[in-house]
Write an enzyme that holds these catalytic residues in place. Structure first.
Site, PDB file in Angstrom:
ATOM      1  N   ASP A  85       0.763  -1.088  -0.162  1.00 15.40           N
ATOM      2  CA  ASP A  85       0.075  -0.057   0.156  1.00 15.40           C
ATOM      3  C   ASP A  85       0.907   1.142   0.023  1.00 15.40           C
ATOM      4  O   ASP A  85       1.666   1.438   0.794  1.00 15.40           O
ATOM      5  CB  ASP A  85      -0.786  -0.258   1.047  1.00 15.40           C
ATOM      6  CG  ASP A  85      -1.693   1.149   1.337  1.00 15.40           C
ATOM      7  OD1 ASP A  85      -1.776   1.960   0.551  1.00 15.40           O
ATOM      8  OD2 ASP A  85      -2.243   1.333   2.662  1.00 15.40           O
ATOM      9  N   HIS A  97      -3.886   4.386   6.760  1.00 17.01           N
ATOM     10  CA  HIS A  97      -2.732   3.760   5.655  1.00 17.01           C
ATOM     11  C   HIS A  97      -1.454   4.146   6.564  1.00 17.01           C
ATOM     12  O   HIS A  97      -1.196   5.175   7.105  1.00 17.01           O
ATOM     13  CB  HIS A  97      -2.894   4.638   4.425  1.00 17.01           C
ATOM     14  CG  HIS A  97      -4.295   4.198   3.735  1.00 17.01           C
ATOM     15  ND1 HIS A  97      -4.565   3.305   3.068  1.00 17.01           N
ATOM     16  CD2 HIS A  97      -5.329   5.005   3.542  1.00 17.01           C
ATOM     17  CE1 HIS A  97      -5.825   3.198   2.312  1.00 17.01           C
ATOM     18  NE2 HIS A  97      -6.246   4.253   3.148  1.00 17.01           N
TER      19      HIS A  97
END
Length: 558
Positions: free
Chosen positions: A192, A365
């Site tokens: 990610d 994130h």
């Protein structure tokens, strides 16, 4: 020796629409199946999904779809995928339930029953391949990373993740499993990249709850909290803070209620008290300083719903003086203009606005230090940054190099790029069909660049219509030209322009009628060209020009 291909069909050079294909010999493993909510230039488009052409052409080779978490960017495209491809879907308990909700909402593939629940201990064996999972921390429980073990090493996909050492048990990362996978040998890591450029670290989720409690305590009236419906962690924090401050929560919208019901049923969302939730009928029983209005919107973001509240056009709740609007999402850069417009409307409606991002960095994130830690734990031979725009992928590539991955072993792919591992070496090896499929209402993929171009022209310059009735047999105009303008010029103030345009259209038609075998397409194109030249000379604008030519077959003058 396995032959391995890695192909991103979405989720690269964009924020969302995650879908990655891992081919091991003849088997295809699909990782996530997400959608993307469109930005402003995609006029009228509801959602964007990946192009499934390659998978449809090879559907007999697909072992299954493996999901990392229940957000729309990971499960939202499943209803459209399952219309033409019937393969098993694997995901954790909450992820599968949210995927079922996504299928139910669209009404597509209602008979599909190939959902399979896994957990972090599950190992699924295929020929020469074992698929395993490991727990990760994200803004929704039951998030996992995926490990595809092959004879050449593992291909690991992190999904959306971050590290939070104070996370509760339900959200805790399984560091030992990640370390074990790394020790077994990782051929390639797909990780990610969403926050790869962040200069600030995420705060602990415990700190977020404390901030919410302070905000609710200091608000004199109602607090309207805006967040994402599938952000279960944020919902839990809101519920906990409401209970601590003795406030009641009213949830707007059916989607939010459905998500909350599923999460509570599975034990992934815990109500601190049964009476913390109230219905709309009971709102009048509570003073403003006892209420929290929870707004999540219907299409992935609450901003549009907040704008309706500010304009007194919301079906359930409108802004009144004294309201505090508390935005608990962290908008992307592309959303900054929309957020600014929303805040302006809210202030004009006599509300005050507070953003949680003004106090500290909050995200689901990983920031650069977390990203480097993941790479160090897994020690991949090859590295592929995914989930993010190109600059974020490039920043993530730089981080990977800083912790020892040589640039020659780092690939920054675009959609459809094939990364091939063959003869002990990984390299770029061509492309497969990939791109965006636009969803507009019930239309799937029937909106292309030409339609979008016309919509943009209509939005920018309006439409200019010339209506004419002719008799081919008599070789003359029977009525018109009648000129109609919408969104281009105000007709009453542009009489000369309208008159001259009518004369131009009349002359083109009369010239064509001299030849009884004229082509309709040629006639219409000549009208467009002539009017376009004239209107641009006069206004420096190019509206969409629509000639409407009608033929009267049995016309007799009385």
């Amino acid at each position: 020796m396995n032959k391995i291909n890695i192909v991103p069909l979405g989720g690269v050079r964009e924020n969302g629409k995650n879908m990655y294909v891992v081919e091991v010999d003849e088997l295809i493993f699909v990782l996530d199946c997400g959608l993307l909510y469109p930005e402003n230039e995609l006029l009228g488009i509801d959602v964007v999904i990946p192009d499934f052409t390659y998978l449809e052409e090879n559907k007999n080779r697909i072992a299954g779809v493996f999901l990392t978490h229940g957000h729309e960017d990971a499960v939202g495209a499943l209803p459209y995928f399952l219309e033409n491809i019937d393969v098993p879907i694997f995901g954790t308990e909450l992820t599968i339930e949210l995927a079922k909700l996504a299928v139910k909402e669209t009404g597509l593939s209602p008979k599909f029953d190939g959902f399979h629940v896994i957990n972090e201990k599950t190992a699924i064996e295929f020929e020469n391949v074992v698929v395993k999972f490991f727990r990760t921390t994200h803004s929704i429980p039951d998030s996992v990373g995926i490990c595809i073990q092959t004879t050449e090493g593992s291909v690991v996909y992190t999904g959306d993740f971050k590290f939070d050492h104070s996370a509760s048990e339900m959200y805790r990362t399984d560091f030992s499993k990640i370390t074990e996978i790394g020790s077994g040998g990782v051929l390639a890591l797909l990780s990610d990249s969403s926050d790869a450029e962040s200069p600030v670290e995420n705060v602990s989720d415990l700190r977020v709850t404390e901030e919410m409690v302070d905000t609710f305590n200091n608000a004199d009236g109602r607090v309207i909290v805006a967040c994402i419906a599938s952000n279960i962690l944020r919902l839990q924090q809101i519920f906990d803070a409401a209970y601590q401050t003795k406030r009641k929560i009213f949830m707007t919208g059916t989607k939010l209620v459905e998500v909350v019901d599923v999460a509570i049923k599975l034990g992934k969302l815990v109500l601190p008290s049964r009476d913390v939730l109230v219905t709309q009928e009971n709102l009048d029983k509570f003073a403003p300083d006892e209420l929290i209005i929870l707004e999540t919107g219907q299409s992935g973001d609450p901003m549009e719903a907040l704008q309706r509240m500010a304009k007194n056009k919301h079906k359930q709740i409108n802004i009144v003086e004294g309201d505090l609007v508390y935005i608990t999402t962290t908008p992307s850069i592309s959303m900054e203009k929309i957020v600014a417009k929303t805040k302006n409307l809210l202030y004009r409606a006599d509300a005050t606005v507070k953003e949680i991002s003004e106090a500290f960095k909050v995200s689901g994130h990983a920031t650069p230090n977390d990203l480097k830690l993941m790479i160090n734990l897994l020690q991949p031979k090859y590295f592929i940054p995914v989930q993010g725009e190109y600059r974020l992928q490039a920043a993530h590539a730089q981080l990977a190099n800083e912790v020892g991955v040589p640039f020659k072993n780092i690939f920054i792919p675009g959609k459809g790029d094939v990364i091939e591992y063959k003869d002990g070496r990984m390299r770029m090896a061509g492309q497969v069909p990939a791109g965006n499929v636009l969803i507009d209402g019930i239309g799937v993929g029937d909106i292309g660049n030409i339609v979008l171009r016309d919509r943009k022209l209509l939005a920018d310059n309006g439409i200019f219509v010339a209506v004419i009735t002719i008799s081919r047999r008599q070789g003359k105009i029977l009525s018109g030209p009648e000129i109609i303008s919408r969104g281009f010029v105000y007709m009453k103030a542009s009489e000369d322009l309208i008159k001259n345009s009518a004369e131009i259209a009349r002359k083109v038609v009369e010239d064509n009628l001299k030849n009884k075998d004229f082509e309709w397409a040629t006639l219409k194109q000549e009208i467009r060209d002539s009017l376009s030249r004239y209107l641009f000379e006069e206004t420096k604008r190019r509206p969409v020009i629509l000639p409407i030519i009608m033929e009267a077959s049995n016309y007799s003058k009385k």
